[in-house]
Design a protein around this motif. Sequence first.
Motif, short mmCIF file in Angstrom:
data_model
loop_
_atom_site.label_atom_id
_atom_site.label_comp_id
_atom_site.label_asym_id
_atom_site.label_seq_id
_atom_site.Cartn_x
_atom_site.Cartn_y
_atom_site.Cartn_z
N ASN A 1 0.84 -1.19 0.00
CA ASN A 1 0.00 0.00 0.00
C ASN A 1 0.88 1.25 0.00
O ASN A 1 2.12 1.16 0.05
N VAL A 2 0.26 2.42 -0.05
CA VAL A 2 1.00 3.67 -0.20
C VAL A 2 1.98 3.89 0.94
O VAL A 2 3.15 4.25 0.72
N GLU A 3 1.54 3.71 2.17
CA GLU A 3 2.42 3.96 3.31
C GLU A 3 3.62 3.02 3.31
O GLU A 3 4.74 3.43 3.63
N GLN A 4 3.39 1.78 2.96
CA GLN A 4 4.49 0.82 2.89
C GLN A 4 5.47 1.19 1.78
O GLN A 4 6.69 1.08 1.94
N ILE A 5 4.94 1.65 0.66
CA ILE A 5 5.79 2.08 -0.45
C ILE A 5 6.65 3.27 -0.05
O ILE A 5 7.85 3.32 -0.35
N LYS A 6 6.05 4.21 0.66
CA LYS A 6 6.80 5.38 1.11
C LYS A 6 7.97 4.98 2.00
O LYS A 6 9.07 5.53 1.89
N GLU A 7 7.75 4.00 2.86
CA GLU A 7 8.86 3.54 3.71
C GLU A 7 9.94 2.87 2.88
O GLU A 7 11.13 3.13 3.06
N VAL A 8 9.52 2.00 1.95
CA VAL A 8 10.48 1.31 1.09
C VAL A 8 11.34 2.30 0.33
O VAL A 8 12.55 2.11 0.15
N GLN A 9 10.75 3.41 -0.09
CA GLN A 9 11.48 4.40 -0.88
C GLN A 9 12.57 5.10 -0.08
O GLN A 9 13.42 5.75 -0.66
N THR A 10 12.55 4.97 1.24
CA THR A 10 13.65 5.51 2.05
C THR A 10 14.84 4.56 2.06
O THR A 10 15.94 4.96 2.49
N TYR A 11 14.66 3.33 1.58
CA TYR A 11 15.73 2.34 1.55
C TYR A 11 16.28 2.11 0.16
O TYR A 11 17.48 1.83 -0.01
N VAL A 12 15.42 2.18 -0.85
CA VAL A 12 15.84 1.86 -2.21
C VAL A 12 14.94 2.59 -3.20
O VAL A 12 13.77 2.86 -2.91
N ASP A 13 15.49 2.89 -4.35
CA ASP A 13 14.73 3.53 -5.42
C ASP A 13 13.89 2.46 -6.11
O ASP A 13 14.43 1.46 -6.58
N ILE A 14 12.58 2.63 -6.15
CA ILE A 14 11.73 1.65 -6.82
C ILE A 14 11.10 2.26 -8.07
O ILE A 14 10.92 3.47 -8.17
N GLN A 15 10.77 1.37 -9.03
CA GLN A 15 10.25 1.82 -10.32
C GLN A 15 8.83 1.34 -10.59
O GLN A 15 8.16 1.89 -11.46
N SER A 16 8.39 0.31 -9.87
CA SER A 16 7.08 -0.28 -10.19
C SER A 16 6.36 -0.77 -8.95
O SER A 16 6.97 -1.07 -7.92
N VAL A 17 5.04 -0.84 -9.10
CA VAL A 17 4.18 -1.42 -8.07
C VAL A 17 3.25 -2.39 -8.80
O VAL A 17 2.54 -2.00 -9.73
N GLN A 18 3.26 -3.64 -8.38
CA GLN A 18 2.41 -4.64 -9.02
C GLN A 18 1.33 -5.08 -8.03
O GLN A 18 1.61 -5.78 -7.06
N ASN A 19 0.11 -4.64 -8.28
CA ASN A 19 -1.03 -4.98 -7.43
C ASN A 19 -2.20 -5.44 -8.29
O ASN A 19 -2.26 -5.15 -9.48
N VAL A 20 -3.14 -6.11 -7.66
CA VAL A 20 -4.33 -6.56 -8.38
C VAL A 20 -5.18 -5.37 -8.79
O VAL A 20 -5.31 -4.39 -8.05
N PHE A 21 -5.72 -5.43 -10.00
CA PHE A 21 -6.67 -4.40 -10.45
C PHE A 21 -7.52 -4.98 -11.56
O PHE A 21 -7.00 -5.43 -12.59
N ASN A 22 -8.81 -5.01 -11.32
CA ASN A 22 -9.74 -5.52 -12.32
C ASN A 22 -11.14 -5.00 -12.02
O ASN A 22 -11.31 -4.18 -11.10
N LEU A 23 -12.12 -5.45 -12.76
CA LEU A 23 -13.48 -4.97 -12.58
C LEU A 23 -14.09 -5.39 -11.25
O LEU A 23 -15.05 -4.79 -10.78
N PHE A 24 -13.52 -6.41 -10.65
CA PHE A 24 -14.04 -6.92 -9.38
C PHE A 24 -13.29 -6.34 -8.18
O PHE A 24 -13.82 -6.29 -7.08
N LYS A 25 -12.04 -5.94 -8.41
CA LYS A 25 -11.20 -5.40 -7.34
C LYS A 25 -10.56 -4.10 -7.81
O LYS A 25 -9.62 -4.11 -8.59
#
Length: 296
Positions: free
Chosen positions: A169-193
């Motif tokens: 989630n966003v907050e977890q990503i923000k913490e990760v970005q203090t440790y390493v530069d990230i380029q992508s986020v892979q999460n579920v996304f569809n008509l049901f979710k």
Amino acid sequence: MEISTIYLGHTNVKMTRIGLGSMPLSIYGRPTQEDAIKVIHRTLDLGITLIDTADAYCLDENDKNYSEILIYQALQTYPSSAHINNIIIATKGGLIRPGGAWETDLNPSRIRQAIQKSYESLGGQKPIPLWQIHNCPQDNKYTLKEIFQPICEAVELKLIQYVGVSNFNVEQIKEVQTYVDIQSVQNVFNLFKRQAETDGLLNYCENNNLTFLAYSPMGGRRKHKKLNKDKLLIHLGEKYHCSTYCIVLAWILSKSKCIVPIPGASKITSIEDSIKALDIHLDQDDIEQINNHKFI
């Protein structure tokens, strides 16, 4: 046909706006290795440059790294060596498959081993183009800082070129970005979710130049067949002269300039159908109809 592309995160690496999800090629019910390689080769023929995989795309722990090895073999046997230099293999680590189950194991030592094994499975000659942690920790056994230490080491050792996260989630990503530069986020996304659209994740990715890799765009094995029975999607498929699956992919693509759906395929016809979505541009009224439609 010129295929729509975007940059991976905030790098200068281009990728197609649709990728191939390799899970159906690698788990229970998978095609033969020969047929799977034909699917990958056809994917490359079509100009797609993103192939998504994971070390856990296999039958069980005894079959670990099957998908990565399969993809490497497919690339090695593809006639155009110039084209394969542009392929982005996005793999993941952090799951184990004891007895065929799916379990998260984020022990830093295991992650270090997983990265090394993926590097070797993909040829061991150049850095993994994109390596993603497969799941966010669900307990307090290891901190994100501890989990990402071996990942940062792997970047320094040139085992990994770029880093991403999956199921964060966003907050977890923000913490990760203090440790390493990230380029992508892979999460579920569809008509049901559609949580990524409502919880701010998609907006965060767009505002911070992160590529959003939408996995399970058809809803997975249990849901995707329902799409072919939905009256609205059938109507729109007739209007745009395409399959209901193409309508779904076009709708996902309309959600953000940073989104890249990665539909799975175990047959050549599936990936041939998916790529057609890049040429479909839904009217705003049709997008709103889909937005407001209830998919169960």
